[in-house]
Write an enzyme that holds these catalytic residues in place. Structure first.
Site, short mmCIF file in Angstrom:
data_model
loop_
_atom_site.label_atom_id
_atom_site.label_comp_id
_atom_site.label_asym_id
_atom_site.label_seq_id
_atom_site.Cartn_x
_atom_site.Cartn_y
_atom_site.Cartn_z
N THR A 46 36.06 48.04 44.03
CA THR A 46 35.63 49.44 44.11
C THR A 46 34.46 49.64 43.16
OG1 THR A 46 37.29 50.13 42.51
CG2 THR A 46 37.90 50.27 44.84
N THR A 48 33.25 51.73 40.62
CA THR A 48 33.36 51.86 39.16
C THR A 48 34.04 50.65 38.55
OG1 THR A 48 33.40 54.26 39.36
CG2 THR A 48 34.20 53.34 37.29
N CYS A 49 35.05 50.14 39.21
CA CYS A 49 35.79 48.98 38.69
C CYS A 49 34.90 47.74 38.63
CB CYS A 49 37.01 48.71 39.55
SG CYS A 49 38.14 50.12 39.69
N SER A 50 34.13 47.52 39.68
CA SER A 50 33.29 46.32 39.76
C SER A 50 31.97 46.43 39.02
CB SER A 50 33.00 45.98 41.23
OG SER A 50 34.15 45.51 41.86
N LEU A 54 35.05 46.21 34.73
CA LEU A 54 35.19 44.76 34.56
C LEU A 54 33.99 44.12 33.86
CD1 LEU A 54 36.75 42.10 35.05
CD2 LEU A 54 35.67 42.02 37.31
#
Length: 160
Positions: A46, A48-50, A54
């Site tokens: 997703t 924001t996560c990627s 992270l």
């Protein structure tokens, strides 16, 4: 009830992708006798996560470990194959432990589950980070708004 600083993590079994395929890994194997930085994301791949969450942990990997951390782990309510692909795609394989919480059992047990049904994603994890020392939570950061402020690697570095 949401987990708090001073609480022990509940017993949990995750899945991780290994060279031999998907394998179960218990919370005891991950946290017992170790200092672990654990962060949770709503979903692998997703935006924001990627793009934000992270990468900060990958960029600060060595600095975090230099402060006495044994393991950096990320957990998401995704299946083990997605988490394995995310590890390979991001270059995080071998640096960060990618834990699949496929049914959201861990997220629910620590009270950090979230309903993303409106976005078509269903049950997910809230965005968080924590420091776990021998299974006990010593720092907990839960995002209360979109973005990566409280749960990012820079914030964790300040807590170590």
């Amino acid at each position: 009830m949401t987990i708090s600083v001073g609480d022990k993590l509940p017993d949990a079994t995750f899945k991780e992708m290994t060279a031999d395929g998907a394998k179960p890994i218990t919370g005891a194997e991950i946290f017992s006798g170790k200092k672990v930085v654990l962060f949770g994301v709503p979903g692998a791949f997703t935006p924001t996560c990627s793009n934000n969450h992270l990468p900060g942990y990958l960029e600060n990997h060595d600095a975090i470990l230099a402060r006495g951390v044994d393991t950096i782990a990320v957990v998401s309510v995704n299946d083990v194959h997605v988490m394995g692909a995310w590890a390979r795609f991001t270059g995080g394989e071998g640096k960060i432990l990618f834990l699949a919480d496929g049914n959201g059992d861990f997220a629910k047990a620590i009270g950090l589950d979230a309903d993303y049904s409106g976005g078509g994603m269903g049950l997910r994890s809230k965005r968080f980070s924590m420091i776990v020392d021998d299974g006990k939570v010593t720092a907990l950061n839960v995002e209360t708004k979109p973005g990566v402020d409280e749960s990012g690697a820079a914030h964790i570095l300040g807590q170590l």
